[in-house]
Motif scaffolding. Sequence first.
Motif, PDB file in Angstrom:
ATOM      1  N   LYS A 194       0.834  -1.195   0.000  1.00  0.00           N
ATOM      2  CA  LYS A 194       0.000   0.000   0.000  1.00  0.00           C
ATOM      3  C   LYS A 194       0.870   1.248   0.000  1.00  0.00           C
ATOM      4  N   LYS A 195       0.511   2.222  -0.860  1.00  0.00           N
ATOM      5  CA  LYS A 195       1.237   3.493  -0.941  1.00  0.00           C
ATOM      6  C   LYS A 195       0.255   4.648  -0.847  1.00  0.00           C
ATOM      7  N   GLU A 196       0.704   5.716  -0.231  1.00  0.00           N
ATOM      8  CA  GLU A 196      -0.096   6.941  -0.196  1.00  0.00           C
ATOM      9  C   GLU A 196       0.205   7.707  -1.478  1.00  0.00           C
ATOM     10  N   THR A 197      -0.726   7.659  -2.421  1.00  0.00           N
ATOM     11  CA  THR A 197      -0.514   8.290  -3.719  1.00  0.00           C
ATOM     12  C   THR A 197      -1.829   8.877  -4.223  1.00  0.00           C
ATOM     13  N   PRO A 198      -1.779   9.944  -5.009  1.00  0.00           N
ATOM     14  CA  PRO A 198      -3.023  10.540  -5.527  1.00  0.00           C
ATOM     15  C   PRO A 198      -3.808   9.551  -6.383  1.00  0.00           C
ATOM     16  N   ILE A 199      -5.145   9.628  -6.311  1.00  0.00           N
ATOM     17  CA  ILE A 199      -6.010   8.772  -7.114  1.00  0.00           C
ATOM     18  C   ILE A 199      -6.115   9.354  -8.526  1.00  0.00           C
ATOM     19  N   ILE A 200      -5.760   8.529  -9.515  1.00  0.00           N
ATOM     20  CA  ILE A 200      -5.803   8.950 -10.914  1.00  0.00           C
ATOM     21  C   ILE A 200      -6.997   8.336 -11.646  1.00  0.00           C
ATOM     22  N   GLN A 264       1.596   0.118  -8.548  1.00  0.00           N
ATOM     23  CA  GLN A 264       1.400   1.569  -8.631  1.00  0.00           C
ATOM     24  C   GLN A 264      -0.009   1.898  -9.111  1.00  0.00           C
ATOM     25  N   THR A 265      -0.479   1.171 -10.119  1.00  0.00           N
ATOM     26  CA  THR A 265      -1.799   1.442 -10.690  1.00  0.00           C
ATOM     27  C   THR A 265      -2.911   1.073  -9.717  1.00  0.00           C
ATOM     28  N   PHE A 266      -2.762  -0.037  -8.997  1.00  0.00           N
ATOM     29  CA  PHE A 266      -3.723  -0.384  -7.941  1.00  0.00           C
ATOM     30  C   PHE A 266      -3.852   0.766  -6.946  1.00  0.00           C
ATOM     31  N   ASN A 267      -2.723   1.282  -6.493  1.00  0.00           N
ATOM     32  CA  ASN A 267      -2.726   2.362  -5.502  1.00  0.00           C
ATOM     33  C   ASN A 267      -3.333   3.652  -6.053  1.00  0.00           C
ATOM     34  N   GLU A 268      -3.225   3.848  -7.364  1.00  0.00           N
ATOM     35  CA  GLU A 268      -3.753   5.062  -7.993  1.00  0.00           C
ATOM     36  C   GLU A 268      -5.223   4.943  -8.371  1.00  0.00           C
ATOM     37  N   THR A 280      -6.089 -12.485  -5.954  1.00  0.00           N
ATOM     38  CA  THR A 280      -6.572 -11.104  -6.078  1.00  0.00           C
ATOM     39  C   THR A 280      -7.108 -10.602  -4.752  1.00  0.00           C
ATOM     40  N   ILE A 281      -7.827 -11.451  -4.035  1.00  0.00           N
ATOM     41  CA  ILE A 281      -8.361 -11.067  -2.725  1.00  0.00           C
ATOM     42  C   ILE A 281      -7.225 -10.727  -1.762  1.00  0.00           C
ATOM     43  N   MET A 282      -6.151 -11.532  -1.768  1.00  0.00           N
ATOM     44  CA  MET A 282      -5.011 -11.245  -0.890  1.00  0.00           C
ATOM     45  C   MET A 282      -4.364  -9.907  -1.252  1.00  0.00           C
ATOM     46  N   ASP A 283      -4.306  -9.592  -2.546  1.00  0.00           N
ATOM     47  CA  ASP A 283      -3.765  -8.295  -2.978  1.00  0.00           C
ATOM     48  C   ASP A 283      -4.640  -7.148  -2.471  1.00  0.00           C
ATOM     49  N   LEU A 284      -5.958  -7.315  -2.577  1.00  0.00           N
ATOM     50  CA  LEU A 284      -6.884  -6.262  -2.143  1.00  0.00           C
ATOM     51  C   LEU A 284      -6.814  -6.038  -0.638  1.00  0.00           C
ATOM     52  N   VAL A 285      -6.558  -7.105   0.119  1.00  0.00           N
ATOM     53  CA  VAL A 285      -6.370  -6.981   1.568  1.00  0.00           C
ATOM     54  C   VAL A 285      -5.137  -6.130   1.853  1.00  0.00           C
ATOM     55  N   LYS A 286      -4.041  -6.420   1.159  1.00  0.00           N
ATOM     56  CA  LYS A 286      -2.790  -5.693   1.363  1.00  0.00           C
ATOM     57  C   LYS A 286      -2.940  -4.216   0.987  1.00  0.00           C
ATOM     58  N   LEU A 287      -3.746  -3.946  -0.039  1.00  0.00           N
ATOM     59  CA  LEU A 287      -3.899  -2.585  -0.554  1.00  0.00           C
ATOM     60  C   LEU A 287      -5.062  -1.826   0.083  1.00  0.00           C
ATOM     61  N   GLU A 288      -5.892  -2.555   0.871  1.00  0.00           N
ATOM     62  CA  GLU A 288      -7.042  -1.944   1.555  1.00  0.00           C
ATOM     63  C   GLU A 288      -7.979  -1.249   0.569  1.00  0.00           C
ATOM     64  N   LYS A 289      -8.417  -1.995  -0.442  1.00  0.00           N
ATOM     65  CA  LYS A 289      -9.227  -1.425  -1.513  1.00  0.00           C
ATOM     66  C   LYS A 289     -10.702  -1.840  -1.432  1.00  0.00           C
ATOM     67  N   LYS A 290     -11.544  -1.037  -2.115  1.00  0.00           N
ATOM     68  CA  LYS A 290     -12.936  -1.402  -2.336  1.00  0.00           C
ATOM     69  C   LYS A 290     -13.038  -2.059  -3.703  1.00  0.00           C
ATOM     70  N   ALA A 291     -13.892  -3.077  -3.801  1.00  0.00           N
ATOM     71  CA  ALA A 291     -13.926  -3.850  -5.042  1.00  0.00           C
ATOM     72  C   ALA A 291     -15.321  -4.345  -5.364  1.00  0.00           C
ATOM     73  N   PHE A 292     -15.471  -4.760  -6.628  1.00  0.00           N
ATOM     74  CA  PHE A 292     -16.673  -5.475  -7.084  1.00  0.00           C
ATOM     75  C   PHE A 292     -16.187  -6.727  -7.786  1.00  0.00           C
ATOM     76  N   PHE A 293     -16.823  -7.880  -7.473  1.00  0.00           N
ATOM     77  CA  PHE A 293     -16.368  -9.158  -8.008  1.00  0.00           C
ATOM     78  C   PHE A 293     -17.326  -9.733  -9.043  1.00  0.00           C
ATOM     79  N   ILE A 294     -16.739 -10.347 -10.060  1.00  0.00           N
ATOM     80  CA  ILE A 294     -17.488 -11.161 -11.022  1.00  0.00           C
ATOM     81  C   ILE A 294     -16.813 -12.532 -11.042  1.00  0.00           C
ATOM     82  N   PRO A 295     -17.330 -13.504 -10.285  1.00  0.00           N
ATOM     83  CA  PRO A 295     -16.703 -14.836 -10.247  1.00  0.00           C
ATOM     84  C   PRO A 295     -16.675 -15.492 -11.625  1.00  0.00           C
ATOM     85  N   THR A 296     -15.652 -16.287 -11.874  1.00  0.00           N
ATOM     86  CA  THR A 296     -15.585 -17.047 -13.126  1.00  0.00           C
ATOM     87  C   THR A 296     -16.744 -18.036 -13.166  1.00  0.00           C
ATOM     88  N   PRO A 297     -17.549 -18.033 -14.230  1.00  0.00           N
ATOM     89  CA  PRO A 297     -18.703 -18.946 -14.314  1.00  0.00           C
ATOM     90  C   PRO A 297     -18.293 -20.398 -14.121  1.00  0.00           C
TER      91      PRO A 297
END
Length: 362
Positions: A194-200, A264-268, A280-297
């Motif tokens: 996780k990095k403190e960076t402006p949202i692009i 970098q792009t995740f953080n932005e 992907t879930i483990m990455d989102l935990v590390k980055l503390e992000k909000k997400a929407f999921f579409i499971p593989t059919p």
Amino acid sequence: MEIVTTPKNILVAPLNWGLGHATRCIPIIKALQENNYIPIIASDGIALDLLKKEFPYLKTLELPSYQIEYAKNGRNFKWKLLKNCPKIIEAIWEEKKTVNKWIKKHKIDGIISDNRLGVISKKVPSVFVTHQLNVLTGTTTWITSVLHQNIIQKYEECWVPDLEGENNLTGKLGHLENANFKIRHIGPLSRMHKKETPIIYDLMVVLSGPEPQRGLLEDKLRIELQKYNGKVVFVKGIIEKEQIKEQIGTITYYNFMNSRQLEQTFNESDKILCRSGYTTIMDLVKLEKKAFFIPTPGQYEQNYLAKKIKREAIAPYTTQDEFTIENLNEIENYNGFTSIKEHVDWNDLFGVFKNVKKKKNE
């Protein structure tokens, strides 16, 4: 008198099923290097291509492909896998023979297999990495789980990238009550920070996984995103020789990104739209992000994780067929992921490879 020890060679072999198994091996490979081991990477397809780009200076070896394919209709996913079972079993036997030849040829002192069922040898300590101690396949879950556990028990240890207690990420996938093999819950694995960076970007789309489902979702999202009011970065998850960037209106497309650029792009990015794959879930935990999921059919594991995460008010999901761009408005009603502070004692984990001599008669 100082004793100089020769660094041990450890074979790291992730399954080529999307990119998740390969990417979660990146922190393992880096930890091996930091603890005076020499990783040797083995896989096939896009998983091997990705790791070659991440570690161009490391030795890489190619294993037989499992030739895993998804059905176009998610309901046929399990039967497509069963149909491909003879090819998969043949590949497993072939990789087992190949690995045993490599032990001597490449002076391998230990094995870390991420869900490659034939990457194991009695000649050296072998470790299995998985978040699926139970393999969900609907009505056949009990059979697939028992079969998988019978394979895992042949390894010295099983490393599960999750927490051991009740506050865990995998639920029944990564936890057994009475296992007859050694399980070590090592905490979530992620190459991200996780990095403190402006949202692009207002939205980041990240795709991965075998075809044709990856391509089908890309086609659907290209249409839906035309109605999205915001700046989007879209990573297709196609590993090619050169990175390709394409700008269409407010959407920036990439065929792939390396770890540094992806981090970098995740953080932005403000919000993430992706599959509910465990890496992907483990990455989102590390980055503390909000997400929407579409499971593989048809993939029971991703459906289970998406439902679990929605039930815990972390992130919403919907099916691939039912998704519309308006669904992204639901993200605001969920808490998002929070970081799990877990320190991995790599020196202790790698102890399985210490002071063990290869058997000469194997």
